[in-house]
Design a protein around this motif. Structure first.
Motif, mmCIF file in Angstrom:
data_model
loop_
_atom_site.group_PDB
_atom_site.id
_atom_site.type_symbol
_atom_site.label_atom_id
_atom_site.label_comp_id
_atom_site.label_asym_id
_atom_site.label_seq_id
_atom_site.Cartn_x
_atom_site.Cartn_y
_atom_site.Cartn_z
ATOM 1 N N ASN A 67 26.961 -19.610 18.981
ATOM 2 C CA ASN A 67 27.270 -20.086 17.635
ATOM 3 C C ASN A 67 27.404 -18.936 16.632
ATOM 4 O OD1 ASN A 67 27.300 -22.674 18.553
ATOM 5 N ND2 ASN A 67 25.253 -23.203 17.839
ATOM 6 N N PHE A 124 30.835 -17.673 17.104
ATOM 7 C CA PHE A 124 31.798 -18.620 16.548
ATOM 8 C C PHE A 124 31.866 -18.490 15.022
ATOM 9 C CE2 PHE A 124 32.164 -22.806 14.478
ATOM 10 C CZ PHE A 124 33.496 -23.093 14.772
ATOM 11 N N ARG A 125 30.722 -18.447 14.371
ATOM 12 C CA ARG A 125 30.706 -18.413 12.907
ATOM 13 C C ARG A 125 31.309 -17.124 12.369
ATOM 14 N NH1 ARG A 125 24.605 -20.888 13.065
ATOM 15 N NH2 ARG A 125 25.261 -23.000 13.648
ATOM 16 N N ILE A 155 35.325 -17.619 13.030
ATOM 17 C CA ILE A 155 36.055 -18.657 12.299
ATOM 18 C C ILE A 155 36.326 -18.256 10.848
ATOM 19 C CG2 ILE A 155 34.147 -20.045 11.379
ATOM 20 C CD1 ILE A 155 35.773 -22.503 12.502
ATOM 21 N N VAL A 206 39.309 -19.602 18.949
ATOM 22 C CA VAL A 206 38.094 -19.548 18.132
ATOM 23 C C VAL A 206 37.247 -20.803 18.321
ATOM 24 C CG1 VAL A 206 37.207 -19.440 15.785
ATOM 25 C CG2 VAL A 206 39.143 -18.004 16.448
ATOM 26 N N LEU A 215 34.711 -20.966 21.072
ATOM 27 C CA LEU A 215 33.509 -20.129 21.044
ATOM 28 C C LEU A 215 32.264 -20.947 20.733
ATOM 29 C CD1 LEU A 215 34.815 -16.986 19.092
ATOM 30 C CD2 LEU A 215 34.386 -17.167 21.546
ATOM 31 N N GLN A 216 32.451 -22.109 20.074
ATOM 32 C CA GLN A 216 31.284 -22.922 19.699
ATOM 33 C C GLN A 216 30.744 -23.664 20.921
ATOM 34 O OE1 GLN A 216 32.325 -26.306 17.052
ATOM 35 N NE2 GLN A 216 34.453 -25.903 17.673
ATOM 36 N N ASP A 258 28.945 -26.449 12.838
ATOM 37 C CA ASP A 258 30.102 -25.783 13.438
ATOM 38 C C ASP A 258 31.305 -26.715 13.523
ATOM 39 O OD1 ASP A 258 28.593 -23.532 13.678
ATOM 40 O OD2 ASP A 258 28.186 -23.743 15.816
ATOM 41 N N SER A 266 35.073 -26.331 12.036
ATOM 42 C CA SER A 266 36.282 -26.568 12.830
ATOM 43 C C SER A 266 37.208 -27.534 12.108
ATOM 44 C CB SER A 266 35.898 -27.135 14.201
ATOM 45 O OG SER A 266 35.072 -26.242 14.908
#
Length: 584
Positions: free
Chosen positions: A445, A448-449, A452, A470, A473-474, A492, A496
């Motif tokens: 996470n 991901f953050r 994004i 992207v 990735l979460q 998350d 998205s």
């Protein structure tokens, strides 16, 4: 070297095999047969297109003879699809080979097969991979038994057009990235013949060229005869040039000693001038594996020492070890381990099997050991004694990748202390740790953050490929047997949704499939149903947050297409996933 590829597939896919596949995917046998009848001709058409260029034909021939292709698949199919692990591995291997061969994602084709047959996409995805692995395996066996070469492959593929043409349509061709059926059928034979005429065919040195055709079963046609005439003309031209150069050289030299040097020069040049037509034959033979050496022997014996030395370098370059060796195992409640390994040589495989048999007994373990020449030496074999006690520890799970060791199950139990024991035994040359779900989710996470943020910038890309890269990735870590979106994934998913809504607001709607997958724990049908429910739950959450409903499609695939081994906790964690896929 002429064959009917569709008949070969049908002979391997017997009624018994079809019934096995039907049972695996919960389908009627006739529906399974329908998928095979649509997918097989389409894949043959894809191979024909690949072989219609010089580089493509050579690449395809190398792939067919590569170690990843199973030349004995026809006999082994019933056993391979008899277990969930074997079926998954066969499907994954076939899909990877097809995507490498066709230079495109095979999902597009299998989606079209699903559309035309009415069979669920998860089943057509799997069966397309299985048909691909079978087709390439059958071609490998035929090439080896017929001592075929890269020059004959385009001719062989051209013979398939009358067989597959009735089963092709424009939609299938579009899924393969080709034109319509009419354009394909009108051009492909000429392209394949042109490629065949430009790739040398092997001719044993001890016999006239006419004697070579029956032994390799190449149809006698104008293309082959023109190729041989062109080589004769080239030989005389090169010989004439050599004679002129020799004459000029002789005129410039005086005395008996100089003449001797000229004679030595000419004797070295003449074989090199006459030999080039045979050099590509050695290049083709170079990709044959050690077990296929007998099939390559006639061509190899015809080469000069110089060409043999040059060509000997080619396979070495093709199989430079680039990937780490792998070794993982899980131990059942009775203390019997099931092992999966990838090593770089038969010698390492033999060493591993000998160690296991000596320490555990011949029937006290279940091995699945693969040899891949692209694999680096297995350093962990020298430290096998340190891992041995874990092979008998009920519930233990261990994964070794190069110098990284991951413990899970009872092997990671702090009370047993195996983490510290292995660190003490193996020293600092190995990175040893245990798998923890919470840490894995947190790390994913965080990545991901960070990523994004780029998609939320005003000038960010809305290309579907960039978006899914992207979004994938979460981690949406559902609770066991649950399809309720976990609280840990809510933030998350909101991010998205922001990205997808921004793209839609700019007129660049990203159309995605929300695909759900499971590990192999539990029943296959139950896993399939749960994966569908989870995919639908994620889609519903995004739609509730404003994402256009018609831009998202939810689908579940159960335990198909694993991205990691299910032998360890981290592998199962990776396989239990929601994956976003760009729709065509």
């Amino acid at each position: 070297m002429s064959i009917n590829a569709i008949q070969l597939i049908q002979s391997a896919m017997t009624d018994g095999v079809v019934r096995q596949l039907a049972g695996r995917f919960g389908l009627p046998a006739d529906a399974t047969q329908k998928v095979l009848a649509v997918a097989a001709p389409a894949l043959v058409a894809g191979l024909m297109q690949k072989g219609a260029t010089l580089d493509g034909a050579r690449s395809l021939f190398a792939t067919i003879l590569s170690p990843e292709v199973n030349g004995h698949i026809a006999e082994q199919l019933p056993r391979l699809i008899g277990s969930t692990t074997g079926l998954s591995q066969l499907e994954m291997a076939g899909r990877q080979l097809l995507e490498r061969t066709l230079d495109r994602r095979v999902d597009v084709l299998s989606d079209e097969v699903a559309s035309q047959t009415g069979v669920p996409a998860h089943a057509t995805h799997a069966m397309t991979g299985i048909v691909g692995a079978t087709l390439l395996g059958l071609l490998k066996r035929h090439c080896l038994e017929g001592r075929g070469n890269a020059g004959q492959l385009p001719t062989l593929l051209g013979h398939q057009l009358p067989v597959i043409a009735p089963f092709l349509n424009d939609r299938l061709m579009a899924a393969l990235g080709l034109g319509g059926v009419g354009a394909f059928a009108g051009n492909i034979l000429a392209q394949l013949k042109a490629v065949s005429s430009h790739i040398d065919h092997p001719t044993p040195a001890a016999k006239p060229a006419a004697d070579a055709s029956p032994s390799i079963q190449v149809p006698v046609d104008a293309v082959v005869r023109e190729e041989r005439r062109s080589h004769t003309w080239l030989w005389w031209l090169l010989a004439a040039i050599a004679a002129v150069l020799a004459f000029l050289f002789l005129r410039g030299c005086q005395g008996e000693q100089s003449a001797g040097r000229v004679g030595a020069h000419n004797s070295a040049d003449v074989p090199v001038t006459a030999q080039p037509p045979l050099a590509p034959v050695q290049a083709s033979a170079a990709v044959v594996t050690a077990s296929d050496a007998a099939a390559s022997a006639p061509a190899a014996s015809a080469a000069t020492p110089a060409s043999s030395a040059s060509d000997a370098q080619q396979p070495a370059a093709a199989i430079v070890p680039t990937q780490d060796s792998q070794f993982s195992f899980t131990v059942d409640a009775a203390g019997k381990p099931t092992l999966t390994a990838t090593v770089g040589s038969e010698a390492e495989k033999t060493q591993l099997m000998d160690e296991l048999t000596k320490r555990l007994g011949q029937y006290n373990f279940v091995p699945n050991i693969t040899v891949d020449p692209a694999t680096k030496p297995a350093d962990w074999l020298a430290h096998f004694d340190s891992l041995l006690p874990l092979l008998s520890l009920p519930g233990a799970e261990v994964k070794v990748a190069g110098t990284h060791i991951e413990l899970s199950g009872t092997a990671a139990d702090k009370k047993l202390g195996w983490l510290d024991k292995l660190k003490s035994l193996l020293g600092t040359s190995y990175q040893i740790g245990s798998f923890d779900v919470a840490h894995a989710v947190a790390d994913a996470n965080e990545n991901f953050r960070s990523a994004i943020k780029n998609l939320l910038a005003p000038d960010s890309s809305c290309a579907a490929a960039d978006v899914v890269k992207v979004l994938n990735l979460q981690v949406i870590n559902f609770a066991s047997a649950s399809a309720h979106v976990p609280a840990s994934a809510v933030d998350d998913l909101k991010q998205s949704a922001r990205v997808l809504n921004a793209c839609a607001g700019n007129g660049k709607t990203a159309r995605l499939e929300v695909a759900g997958y499971s590990d192999n724990v539990g029943g296959e049908q139950a896993n399939l149903q749960l994966s569908k429910q989870r995919a639908n739950a994620v889609r519903a959450y995004l739609v509730k947050t404003g994402v256009p409903a018609d831009s998202l499609l939810a689908q579940g695939y159960g335990q198909a297409r694993p991205v990691a081994s299910n032998d360890t906790a981290s592998g199962r964690f990776a396989n239990r996933r929601i994956e976003f896929v760009a729709q065509q």
